[in-house]
Design a protein around this motif. Sequence first.
Motif, mmCIF file in Angstrom:
data_model
loop_
_atom_site.group_PDB
_atom_site.id
_atom_site.type_symbol
_atom_site.label_atom_id
_atom_site.label_comp_id
_atom_site.label_asym_id
_atom_site.label_seq_id
_atom_site.Cartn_x
_atom_site.Cartn_y
_atom_site.Cartn_z
ATOM 1 N N UNK A 88 11.056 24.286 -0.848
ATOM 2 C CA UNK A 88 9.966 25.103 -1.385
ATOM 3 C C UNK A 88 10.394 25.868 -2.633
ATOM 4 N N UNK A 89 11.645 26.319 -2.663
ATOM 5 C CA UNK A 89 12.137 27.029 -3.838
ATOM 6 C C UNK A 89 12.056 26.137 -5.077
ATOM 7 N N UNK A 90 12.574 24.908 -4.959
ATOM 8 C CA UNK A 90 12.529 23.998 -6.104
ATOM 9 C C UNK A 90 11.102 23.604 -6.447
ATOM 10 N N UNK A 91 10.275 23.336 -5.442
ATOM 11 C CA UNK A 91 8.878 22.983 -5.692
ATOM 12 C C UNK A 91 8.161 24.119 -6.411
ATOM 13 N N UNK A 92 8.356 25.337 -5.930
ATOM 14 C CA UNK A 92 7.685 26.483 -6.540
ATOM 15 C C UNK A 92 8.165 26.725 -7.968
ATOM 16 N N UNK A 93 9.476 26.557 -8.215
ATOM 17 C CA UNK A 93 10.003 26.757 -9.568
ATOM 18 C C UNK A 93 9.516 25.692 -10.542
ATOM 19 N N UNK A 94 9.445 24.451 -10.083
ATOM 20 C CA UNK A 94 9.108 23.351 -10.985
ATOM 21 C C UNK A 94 7.594 23.185 -11.132
ATOM 22 N N UNK A 99 2.136 26.995 -14.068
ATOM 23 C CA UNK A 99 0.697 27.293 -14.022
ATOM 24 C C UNK A 99 0.397 28.724 -13.562
ATOM 25 N N UNK A 100 1.205 29.245 -12.650
ATOM 26 C CA UNK A 100 0.987 30.618 -12.192
ATOM 27 C C UNK A 100 1.155 31.614 -13.341
#
Length: 185
Positions: A88-94, A99-100
């Motif tokens: 999740x960390x990598x998904x959220x960072x990439x 977009x956020x």
Amino acid sequence: MVKNEFFHRLERLLKEIPAKDRKEILSDFEEHFTIGFNEGKTEEEIIQELGDPETISEEVLADYYATNPKSPHPVTGITRSILAAIGLLFFNLIVILGPLLGILSAYIAFCGVSVGFVFSPLLSIPIGIDSGFEPFLFAFFSSLVLCGIGVLLGIAMIYVGKFLWYALVSYLRFNINVIVGRNRS
């Protein structure tokens, strides 16, 4: 809203908490009513002081889960949780962070435009001082139109901000549920 409706809504919202703990919490709120009645307050005044049952339940649930080490949803495995957190960390960072930040920047920009439009009539004052009455009227009424647009944009930004906050909190809860291993129900 009356006392019985308040307690019914609060008990329904706190259904995740075991019955014993939930009764303790509700008895604390019953004590608030007793103290309020002794001070001569009405049910409506006491409920207004306590706040909305939805807000109260969110705070109580957060406090309960933070202080109660025995969660009704145990972690299924430490390795799975660590791997889920890293993924999740990598998904959220990439995928999510870009977009956020873009959405947040656009939201802040629209809020700034709204504030600028609302205060635009103040900018017409120097025009009236420097150039006379007719240009002042044009600038003043044009800025009043901008002020109205700014007020409407400001109201829209309040609703957009609430939606963005709700979406962010929901996404964070989803991340926590994935890491902890809870099934969404």
